[in-house]
Design a protein around this motif. Structure first.
Motif, PDB file in Angstrom:
ATOM      1  N   ALA A 127       0.940  -1.428  -0.085  1.00  0.00           N
ATOM      2  CA  ALA A 127      -0.139   0.240  -0.056  1.00  0.00           C
ATOM      3  C   ALA A 127       0.989   1.240   0.113  1.00  0.00           C
ATOM      4  CB  ALA A 127      -0.996  -0.048   1.116  1.00  0.00           C
ATOM      5  N   SER A 128       0.465   2.184  -0.690  1.00  0.00           N
ATOM      6  CA  SER A 128       1.418   3.355  -1.009  1.00  0.00           C
ATOM      7  C   SER A 128       0.646   4.657  -1.167  1.00  0.00           C
ATOM      8  CB  SER A 128       2.301   3.401  -2.232  1.00  0.00           C
ATOM      9  OG  SER A 128       1.500   2.981  -3.437  1.00  0.00           O
ATOM     10  N   GLY A 129       1.260   5.737  -0.691  1.00  0.00           N
ATOM     11  CA  GLY A 129       0.754   7.155  -0.648  1.00  0.00           C
ATOM     12  C   GLY A 129       1.750   8.184  -1.091  1.00  0.00           C
ATOM     13  N   MET A 130       1.519   9.122  -1.879  1.00  0.00           N
ATOM     14  CA  MET A 130       2.552  10.193  -2.243  1.00  0.00           C
ATOM     15  C   MET A 130       2.097  11.502  -1.907  1.00  0.00           C
ATOM     16  SD  MET A 130       4.563  10.759  -5.891  1.00  0.00           S
ATOM     17  CE  MET A 130       3.102  11.469  -6.758  1.00  0.00           C
ATOM     18  N   ALA A 131       2.992  12.316  -1.377  1.00  0.00           N
ATOM     19  CA  ALA A 131       2.709  13.824  -1.083  1.00  0.00           C
ATOM     20  C   ALA A 131       3.871  14.749  -1.585  1.00  0.00           C
ATOM     21  CB  ALA A 131       2.292  13.942   0.212  1.00  0.00           C
ATOM     22  N   GLU A 132       3.848  15.829  -1.904  1.00  0.00           N
ATOM     23  CA  GLU A 132       4.841  16.525  -2.345  1.00  0.00           C
ATOM     24  C   GLU A 132       4.979  17.751  -1.280  1.00  0.00           C
ATOM     25  OE1 GLU A 132       3.333  15.914  -7.073  1.00  0.00           O
ATOM     26  OE2 GLU A 132       3.102  18.145  -6.187  1.00  0.00           O
ATOM     27  N   TYR A 133       6.015  18.164  -1.356  1.00  0.00           N
ATOM     28  CA  TYR A 133       6.364  19.364  -0.415  1.00  0.00           C
ATOM     29  C   TYR A 133       6.073  20.787  -1.213  1.00  0.00           C
ATOM     30  CZ  TYR A 133       9.244  23.279   1.581  1.00  0.00           C
ATOM     31  OH  TYR A 133       9.481  24.556   2.155  1.00  0.00           O
ATOM     32  N   ASP A 181       0.923   9.530   4.400  1.00  0.00           N
ATOM     33  CA  ASP A 181       0.548   8.606   5.290  1.00  0.00           C
ATOM     34  C   ASP A 181      -0.833   8.334   5.139  1.00  0.00           C
ATOM     35  OD1 ASP A 181      -0.197   7.392   8.392  1.00  0.00           O
ATOM     36  OD2 ASP A 181       1.392   6.481   7.244  1.00  0.00           O
ATOM     37  N   LYS A 182      -1.689   9.546   5.164  1.00  0.00           N
ATOM     38  CA  LYS A 182      -2.973   9.388   4.902  1.00  0.00           C
ATOM     39  C   LYS A 182      -3.563   8.715   3.547  1.00  0.00           C
ATOM     40  CE  LYS A 182      -7.187  12.383   5.283  1.00  0.00           C
ATOM     41  NZ  LYS A 182      -7.535  13.685   5.474  1.00  0.00           N
ATOM     42  N   VAL A 183      -2.825   9.078   2.488  1.00  0.00           N
ATOM     43  CA  VAL A 183      -3.055   8.555   1.035  1.00  0.00           C
ATOM     44  C   VAL A 183      -2.951   7.184   1.128  1.00  0.00           C
ATOM     45  CG1 VAL A 183      -2.721   8.788  -1.251  1.00  0.00           C
ATOM     46  CG2 VAL A 183      -2.821  10.758   0.054  1.00  0.00           C
ATOM     47  N   MET A 184      -1.887   6.537   1.731  1.00  0.00           N
ATOM     48  CA  MET A 184      -1.340   5.227   1.956  1.00  0.00           C
ATOM     49  C   MET A 184      -2.340   4.354   2.485  1.00  0.00           C
ATOM     50  SD  MET A 184      -0.297   2.914   4.062  1.00  0.00           S
ATOM     51  CE  MET A 184       0.619   3.728   5.631  1.00  0.00           C
ATOM     52  N   TYR A 185      -2.849   5.046   3.692  1.00  0.00           N
ATOM     53  CA  TYR A 185      -3.747   4.382   4.517  1.00  0.00           C
ATOM     54  C   TYR A 185      -5.273   4.091   3.678  1.00  0.00           C
ATOM     55  CZ  TYR A 185      -7.094   3.190   8.138  1.00  0.00           C
ATOM     56  OH  TYR A 185      -8.072   2.226   9.246  1.00  0.00           O
ATOM     57  N   GLU A 186      -5.625   5.058   2.852  1.00  0.00           N
ATOM     58  CA  GLU A 186      -6.709   4.900   1.940  1.00  0.00           C
ATOM     59  C   GLU A 186      -6.372   3.817   0.823  1.00  0.00           C
ATOM     60  OE1 GLU A 186      -7.970   9.600   2.290  1.00  0.00           O
ATOM     61  OE2 GLU A 186      -7.505   8.783   0.412  1.00  0.00           O
ATOM     62  N   ASN A 187      -5.317   3.929   0.495  1.00  0.00           N
ATOM     63  CA  ASN A 187      -4.987   2.740  -0.699  1.00  0.00           C
ATOM     64  C   ASN A 187      -4.910   1.394  -0.188  1.00  0.00           C
ATOM     65  OD1 ASN A 187      -1.948   1.474  -2.079  1.00  0.00           O
ATOM     66  ND2 ASN A 187      -3.671   2.046  -3.500  1.00  0.00           N
ATOM     67  N   LYS A 188      -4.389   1.441   1.362  1.00  0.00           N
ATOM     68  CA  LYS A 188      -4.375   0.333   1.785  1.00  0.00           C
ATOM     69  C   LYS A 188      -5.875  -0.453   2.126  1.00  0.00           C
ATOM     70  CE  LYS A 188      -2.089  -2.017   6.089  1.00  0.00           C
ATOM     71  NZ  LYS A 188      -1.029  -2.544   5.288  1.00  0.00           N
ATOM     72  N   GLN A 189      -6.747   0.319   2.275  1.00  0.00           N
ATOM     73  CA  GLN A 189      -8.197  -0.061   2.419  1.00  0.00           C
ATOM     74  C   GLN A 189      -8.582  -0.617   1.136  1.00  0.00           C
ATOM     75  OE1 GLN A 189      -9.345  -0.371   5.382  1.00  0.00           O
ATOM     76  NE2 GLN A 189      -7.494   0.503   6.318  1.00  0.00           N
ATOM     77  N   LYS A 190      -8.325   0.028   0.060  1.00  0.00           N
ATOM     78  CA  LYS A 190      -8.869  -0.487  -1.056  1.00  0.00           C
ATOM     79  C   LYS A 190      -8.235  -1.818  -1.412  1.00  0.00           C
ATOM     80  CE  LYS A 190      -9.313   4.158  -2.962  1.00  0.00           C
ATOM     81  NZ  LYS A 190      -9.071   5.313  -4.070  1.00  0.00           N
TER      82      LYS A 190
END
Length: 668
Positions: free
Chosen positions: A634-640, A656-665
């Motif tokens: 599961a992965s999530g990306m964010a830019e500075y 981390d928030k995006v990763m958690y959403e991807n993990k659920q999917k």
């Protein structure tokens, strides 16, 4: 009934207003020497007032049924308590006044002895009243009758409150600022108590003194307690800001040598100074042997015995001395200053690194040998730079200065109507393509003004191309003292940057092993924390030119694999996840920050194609999930975003928030 109601309201209001005072007074931990004498005496006054309120409540309830003979002993006892607590409020209030003003002169002694005399006269009067009712009495119908003798006691108390008011008015008049307002408030409070006492003589069956006590508590709370809490809060903030300038601060009990450490920098901590807190004098001598420069040890020992410290502070506010301390095998000068704290029983020791200050002072003295005027000093300091721009904040007009001869004299080289427009014309001609966007953004009016808000200076490092070769350059911006101009200095830092890179390269091999994850071969959590600290430091200092993104990853089903196939299979699963990330993000470091957690720091070429790489990662994960081969991550990306992000962790939390959403999917 109204009598008891008014007293009950007064009791409730007093408890609400001063709850923190009561809890502090009653807590055992606050009865030591750290407990302020002023706070104790003020708390005792409030306690006496509460006892008086309770007495008034009881008297009001009981006297409503005074015709019942069985209640008469209680009514009589409550009446005695009424007079007793009136006297006690006067006694505790006066003792609070003396402690609050912290005066030890003739007038303070008169107040202290006088209040005890009046208090004892009142007590004796109450005792004699039992046999000769001259303060109060009860008739055959058990009705309360105030006698003329009570006027004597009340008038004595009134005279005493007037004396306190005059005393405080004199002190307030001699004081200045906020302290004068507080003393004036205390004086007014004494007047309120005296007036309420006078009215109580006239209107015996109305709880006027209750109202006077409550009003007094409100005045003290509003004008004294609240202001002092505000001042203490401000002092805390000031102390918190000042403490950053020191490597360590110690609070020492003079007699026993026990001490507390309030601040310790990372540099000071690296010396491994042994801190037990039991005996400052002995432990400091032990630490001198460990960390002080050998040639300075004998000199340093002379300052840390109890006798020496007391002698050095005779008739002095503070005493300072300096010697060298070994930091990373290099001697650095430290300044040590000790002074008395709140009293002669404690001292405070401040430890400050002044090596850089001494070096700067030494350089300044050397330059003063050549410079004899202020302008020459300014020119000497400016020789560190290749060119200096003096820019008007309002209209952007500027003057540039360059060095015209070997003596470093500044000469105006060019003037122009718009510095920023000129920059944007010339920057593309000399700045390295990879740093072009950075410098273009830096040299805009809005960006510079925003960057210098709350800062003394703001700088960026970039490369220029000279004769086909890149050279590192630093641009430093500062505001003038009157905030009318911006000064931009351009400095050649190619040598120091390249020297630093060589030094870092030499250290890299040694540090790499300590920052490598044994299982996967990628960087470990220590390396990730160092990266975060470095990036955060750059962000805090305005060096936010490096675009980057974070990809937070988490392996699915690791626990299931460990439970069903064993930990060896789980380890192989983690290795396959690391290999997948390293093969995909070949230009960016991969970190293992937990059992099955990874972070990728996207930069350079990987950053420019981050969306494509992230999409490939997700496609590969879906294929692994579909075929049942390979790691499912599961992965999530964010830019500075330099405009909104102030913390490195801000970027991590979004990813981390995006990763958690991807993990659920992935689980669904």
């Amino acid at each position: 009934m109204y009598y008891a109601t008014i007293a009950a309201v007064a009791l409730l209001v007093n408890l609400i207003l001063n709850w923190d005072v009561f809890t502090a007074l009653l807590s055992k931990k606050d009865f030591g020497e750290n407990k302020s004498q002023v706070n104790i005496r003020y708390g005792m006054f409030l306690m006496a007032a509460n006892c008086f309120f309770l007495t008034e409540i009881s008297w009001g309830l009981l006297y409503g049924h005074h015709s019942i003979p069985e209640l008469f002993p209680l009514i009589y006892s409550t009446t005695i308590s009424y007079y007793l607590f009136i006297l006690l409020t006067m006694l505790t209030w006066t003792r609070y006044i003396v402690a609050y003003t912290d005066k030890t002169g003739f007038r303070s002694r008169i107040l202290t002895h006088g209040v005890w005399i009046v208090f004892m006269i009142g007590i004796i009067g109450l005792i004699l009243n039992r046999f000769f009712p001259f303060i109060f009495s009860f008739n055959d119908a058990y009705e309360y009758i105030p006698e003329s003798g009570r006027h004597t006691i009340f008038l004595l108390m009134l005279a005493f409150y007037v004396s306190i008011s005059v005393y405080m008015f004199r002190i307030a008049k001699k004081s200045t600022g906020d302290l004068s307002i507080r003393y004036f408030a205390v004086s007014c409070t004494s007047i309120i108590l005296g007036v309420s006492m006078l009215l109580q003589i006239i209107f015996s069956f109305f709880p006027i003194y209750v109202i006077g006590l409550l009003t007094s508590a409100c005045v003290v709370h509003s004008f004294i307690e609240a202001r002092e809490k505000r001042d203490k809060k401000m002092q805390y903030y000031i102390a918190s800001a000042m403490v950053k300038d020191y490597e360590a601060i110690y609070y020492i009990t003079v007699e026993t040598g026990e001490f507390l450490e309030f601040s310790r920098s990372k540099q000071f901590d690296s010396m491994g100074v042994h801190v037990e807190g039991r005996n400052f004098y002995e432990e400091t001598l032990e630490n001198i042997e460990k960390v002080v420069f050998p040639d300075d040890k004998e000199y340093a020992r002379d300052f840390y015995s109890k006798e020496a410290m007391l002698k050095n502070l005779e008739d002095k506010h503070s005493f300072s001395f300096k010697y060298r301390v070994m930091i990373d095998d290099n001697p650095r000068f430290y300044l040590f200053t000790y002074m008395y704290a709140d009293n002669d029983q404690h001292m405070v020791l401040y430890v400050k690194d002044i090596e850089d200050e001494l070096s700067t002072e030494k350089k300044l003295k050397e330059s003063e040998k050549i410079s004899v005027t202020f302008s020459q000093i300014a020119e000497s300091l400016a020789t560190n730079y290749d060119v200096v721009y003096y820019i008007d904040i309002k209209d952007a007009s500027y003057v540039s200065y360059e060095f015209s001869n070997i003596y470093g004299q500044l000469q105006p080289a060019k003037t122009g109507p718009d510095f920023y427009e000129e920059c944007h014309k010339n920057i593309p001609k000399i700045v390295h393509p990879q740093d072009l966007n950075l410098v273009m953004e830096y040299t805009t009016k809005d960006y510079l003004i925003s960057a210098l808000e709350g800062r003394k200076s703001y700088s960026i490092d970039y490369r220029i191309v000279v004769d086909g070769k890149s050279r590192f350059t630093r641009m430093i911006a500062r505001k003038t003292v009157d905030n009318t101009h911006i000064i931009i200095c351009v400095e050649n830092v190619d040598f120091e940057v390249r020297k630093e890179k060589e030094h870092l390269q030499a250290l890299k091999t040694e540090k790499e092993l300590a920052r490598r994850d044994e299982l996967t071969g990628v960087k470990n959590k220590t390396a990730y924390l160092e990266l975060g600290s470095s990036v955060q430091s750059n962000m805090d200092n305005g060096l936010d030119y490096l675009p980057y993104a974070l990809i937070v990853c988490d392996c699915n089903d690791l626990k299931k694999i460990n439970d069903s196939q064993g930990h060896a299979a789980g380890d192989e699963y983690i290795r396959s996840a690391a290999k997948l990330l390293c093969n995909l993000f070949v230009h960016s470091p991969v970190f293992r920050i937990g059992g099955d957690e990874f972070v990728v720091f996207l930069r350079a070429d990987d950053y420019s194609v981050r969306y494509d790489l992230f999409e490939k990662l997700q496609e590969q994960v879906l294929n692994n999930k579909r075929t049942g081969k390979g790691a499912v991550i599961a992965s999530g990306m964010a830019e500075y975003d330099h405009g909104t992000d102030t913390l490195f962790t801000d970027v991590f939390e979004r990813a981390d928030k995006v990763m958690y959403e991807n993990k659920q999917k992935l689980k669904m």
